[in-house]
Design an enzyme around this catalytic site. Sequence first.
Site, short mmCIF file in Angstrom:
data_model
loop_
_atom_site.label_atom_id
_atom_site.label_comp_id
_atom_site.label_asym_id
_atom_site.label_seq_id
_atom_site.Cartn_x
_atom_site.Cartn_y
_atom_site.Cartn_z
N CYS A 76 0.84 -1.21 0.00
CA CYS A 76 0.00 0.00 0.00
C CYS A 76 0.87 1.25 0.00
CB CYS A 76 -0.93 -0.01 1.21
SG CYS A 76 -2.05 1.40 1.28
N CYS A 118 -6.02 -4.14 7.20
CA CYS A 118 -7.15 -3.23 7.29
C CYS A 118 -8.37 -3.72 6.53
CB CYS A 118 -6.74 -1.84 6.81
SG CYS A 118 -6.35 -1.73 5.05
#
Length: 369
Positions: A95, A198
């Site tokens: 990410c 997440c």
Amino acid sequence: MSGGVDSAVAAARMLDAGHEVVGVHLALAQSAATLRESARGCCTIEDAGDARRVADRLGIPFYVWDMAERFREDVVEDFVSEYAAGRTPNPCLRCNEKIKFAALLDKALALGFDAVATGHYAQVVEVTDPAVPGGLRRELRRAVDPAKDQSYVLGVLDADQLARSFFPLGDSTKPQIREEAAARGFSVAKKPDSHDICFIADGDTRGWLAGRLGERPGPIVDVDGTVLGEHGGAHGYTVGQRRGLGLKVPAADGSPRYVVSTDTRTNTVVVGPEELLGVDVIEGDHLRWCGPVPVGEQRVGAQVRAHGQEIPATALVEGGDGIPGRVRVHLDERVRGVAPGQSVVLYAGTRVVGSATIAATGSRGAAVD
């Protein structure tokens, strides 16, 4: 601005430092929940609202940028394909590499901004280097607070990305940040931290992968090939795992067994005693350098987990001149549970040298698998 306390204080500190600051919340979930279901989740509508309230209090513009599709392709689908291939990826590094310091930074630069600041716990230090234009080079270093240091997940940043990145929390501890947030009147001062991964809010990675890749029953065997049990898919297991094996045949000496390897081609999980987990040689590819590329053998510190121990090591970069680069790392001591797909981040003191994706592991004097 994720909606948490760290990015809130980071924005405030950048404003205090005299920068023109604009708050941006990344919408990464294609169907964002209204409320958090656990401390693991993020990117909910509630989080966007928390970020907006902080921005309003600071008096800065605030925008929500939809990067859900890019996040799905570059992070979520990469995560699935890596597990399907029998590797153990770290989605936070991906990410940072593909979203926060690539897609986000690229869009910011295109709109006329100069840099991106985040609430990561790390430090950027300018040092004199006559070999670079302007004579100054930015180095990525560990945060002051070792308990919160996030330099490991930033080890994928290259020199160009680092030149346009700010981490204003690197000189503080987490309790100090919460106290500062409370003093500034931020409603997120006591908000719980989110945790990896997440996009798997309940923390059940194996169940989440089974929903994506399906159930594929196969054998759990010992190192001699004796079948000890059955699993629902080799992609749901990782090297070093002990829990959740469901073995009905105990070891002869009663000692616990661990996953020592997985083979998604044959859909086999191999288990064995703890002593088979240790490795002291790591080979990595997908090299990412935060500054100058190491030349020749270099003494470094090697870290293979986000909050793992740094191990003294020797690293040698191979390749160049059109040959894909690889790094071979000889650890001074054996480390347990290192799996292909994980990342090794190299340090010189507190400075981050760079990172590589682990392609193979082994022991000195033996073949590297």
